[in-house]
Design a protein around this motif. Structure first.
Motif, PDB file in Angstrom:
ATOM      1  N   PRO A 100       0.796  -1.231   0.000  1.00  0.00           N
ATOM      2  CA  PRO A 100       0.000   0.000   0.000  1.00  0.00           C
ATOM      3  C   PRO A 100       0.828   1.282   0.000  1.00  0.00           C
ATOM      4  N   GLY A 101       1.565   1.534  -1.086  1.00  0.00           N
ATOM      5  CA  GLY A 101       2.224   2.823  -1.251  1.00  0.00           C
ATOM      6  C   GLY A 101       3.721   2.791  -1.111  1.00  0.00           C
ATOM      7  N   TRP A 102       4.352   3.753  -1.782  1.00  0.00           N
ATOM      8  CA  TRP A 102       5.809   3.903  -1.773  1.00  0.00           C
ATOM      9  C   TRP A 102       6.289   4.675  -0.548  1.00  0.00           C
ATOM     10  N   ASP A 103       5.390   5.516  -0.013  1.00  0.00           N
ATOM     11  CA  ASP A 103       5.721   6.368   1.124  1.00  0.00           C
ATOM     12  C   ASP A 103       4.440   6.651   1.886  1.00  0.00           C
ATOM     13  N   ARG A 104       4.534   7.446   2.939  1.00  0.00           N
ATOM     14  CA  ARG A 104       3.345   7.686   3.744  1.00  0.00           C
ATOM     15  C   ARG A 104       2.275   8.437   2.972  1.00  0.00           C
ATOM     16  N   ASP A 105       2.663   9.397   2.121  1.00  0.00           N
ATOM     17  CA  ASP A 105       1.684  10.148   1.335  1.00  0.00           C
ATOM     18  C   ASP A 105       0.848   9.223   0.470  1.00  0.00           C
ATOM     19  N   SER A 106       1.520   8.371  -0.313  1.00  0.00           N
ATOM     20  CA  SER A 106       0.774   7.480  -1.204  1.00  0.00           C
ATOM     21  C   SER A 106      -0.010   6.450  -0.404  1.00  0.00           C
ATOM     22  N   GLY A 107       0.547   5.995   0.719  1.00  0.00           N
ATOM     23  CA  GLY A 107      -0.192   5.066   1.568  1.00  0.00           C
ATOM     24  C   GLY A 107      -1.469   5.675   2.109  1.00  0.00           C
ATOM     25  N   GLU A 108      -1.394   6.930   2.535  1.00  0.00           N
ATOM     26  CA  GLU A 108      -2.587   7.588   3.055  1.00  0.00           C
ATOM     27  C   GLU A 108      -3.639   7.792   1.969  1.00  0.00           C
ATOM     28  N   ALA A 109      -3.196   8.088   0.739  1.00  0.00           N
ATOM     29  CA  ALA A 109      -4.146   8.248  -0.368  1.00  0.00           C
ATOM     30  C   ALA A 109      -4.861   6.928  -0.666  1.00  0.00           C
ATOM     31  N   VAL A 138       3.861   1.442   5.186  1.00  0.00           N
ATOM     32  CA  VAL A 138       3.649   0.934   6.543  1.00  0.00           C
ATOM     33  C   VAL A 138       3.374   2.056   7.551  1.00  0.00           C
ATOM     34  N   PRO A 139       4.113   3.178   7.526  1.00  0.00           N
ATOM     35  CA  PRO A 139       3.784   4.250   8.478  1.00  0.00           C
ATOM     36  C   PRO A 139       2.350   4.763   8.336  1.00  0.00           C
ATOM     37  N   ALA A 140       1.816   4.789   7.118  1.00  0.00           N
ATOM     38  CA  ALA A 140       0.424   5.218   6.929  1.00  0.00           C
ATOM     39  C   ALA A 140      -0.531   4.206   7.543  1.00  0.00           C
ATOM     40  N   LEU A 141      -0.230   2.914   7.393  1.00  0.00           N
ATOM     41  CA  LEU A 141      -1.056   1.884   8.021  1.00  0.00           C
ATOM     42  C   LEU A 141      -1.028   2.034   9.536  1.00  0.00           C
ATOM     43  N   ARG A 142       0.156   2.196  10.096  1.00  0.00           N
ATOM     44  CA  ARG A 142       0.286   2.351  11.547  1.00  0.00           C
ATOM     45  C   ARG A 142      -0.519   3.558  12.046  1.00  0.00           C
TER      46      ARG A 142
END
Length: 277
Positions: A100-109, A138-142
């Motif tokens: 789910p994403g390359w970084d926190r921004d994309s993960g949150e989207a 992973v940081p966005a998931l957390r």
């Protein structure tokens, strides 16, 4: 193309604080933003034509019943936007986000899209190996309170190399695990030692992660953490386990054609080149 090196994507970007990722928003202040193309791939392509753009570096498209493909880009080596693919899969217990994403921004989207557009509870996120294009979300998931999972070897490698660390799926130590609506399989080393595949049996969708190359790729790509000697046998194991594939999704680039067969061709060529030297 040897683009996604551990040094470039994991080490240099994550050598400071594990939660401070290589944010495209902060690192792409130069030409990419200036010419109005911020986030668009500079190499390869998105997984499918006509994908819906939900953020500057994230796209989503339905692929089959209860399956969506995500494409997201990362600002690589300070010189290009490079695309990666993931999945959103709906099951009886909610949604599963694969890579789910390359970084926190994309993960949150991706999380926001899954919650508001697809709807329902997000049960988990799963990373298919330890490189940042897989564990970067992973940081966005957390932050969202969503379990972030991966195979035990991925967790160990993420810890060793300083990438974002998921929690281990103990059952995957045997090589196969059913998690919600998907089967996870460790076919053997290839792109990395820990690269797993994801199978959605109802739609016969195989997500091969970075073990599989798109038909537009001209080589096996980054092999810094890979095992070229084992690559061919790992692909053979994947083909043998999932012979009846309807859609095969590689880690980067288009889903067109047969990425597994193309990857086998590339692996055979790489092996022949090694022994011809």
């Amino acid at each position: 193309m040897s683009l996604l090196t551990r040094r470039a994507v994991a080490g240099s970007c994550l050598a400071t604080v594990a939660t401070v990722l290589c944010s495209p928003m902060t690192r792409a202040a130069g030409s990419a933003a200036a010419d109005g193309k911020r986030g668009l791939p500079d190499a390869l392509e998105l997984a499918l034509p006509g994908m819906e753009r939900i953020a500057y570096n994230v796209w989503v498209a339905p692929a089959a019943k209860d399956v969506w493909i995500t494409s997201f880009t990362g600002w690589l080596d300070g010189r290009m936007w490079y695309p990666a693919n993931g999945l959103i899969v709906r099951g009886a217990d909610g949604l599963t986000l694969i890579d789910p994403g390359w970084d926190r921004d994309s993960g949150e989207a991706i999380i926001a899209y899954a919650r508001t557009t697809i709807g329902g509870t997000i049960a988990r996120g799963i990373a298919t190996h330890f490189h940042t294009d897989r564990v970067g979300g992973v940081p966005a998931l957390r932050r969202a309170g969503i379990p972030a999972l991966a195979g035990p070897l991925t967790v160990a490698l993420a810890r060793a190399y300083g990438t974002s660390e998921p929690d281990p799926i103990a059952a995957l130590a045997t090589g196969v695990a059913q998690i919600g609506p998907v089967e996870l399989f460790l076919p053997g080393a290839g792109h990395t030692r820990d690269n797993i595949s994801v199978w959605h049996a109802p739609t016969r969708t195989l997500f091969g992660g970075c073990l599989l190359k798109s038909i537009t790729a001209d080589d096996l790509g980054n092999m810094e953490d890979g095992d070229p000697a084992a690559y061919g046998s790992s692909l053979a194991a994947l083909r043998a386990r999932y012979p009846d594939r309807r859609m095969t999704v590689p880690g980067h680039g288009t889903v067109a054609g047969d990425p597994l067969a193309h990857s086998q061709t590339l692996a055979a060529r790489a092996t022949a080149t090694r022994y011809d030297r």
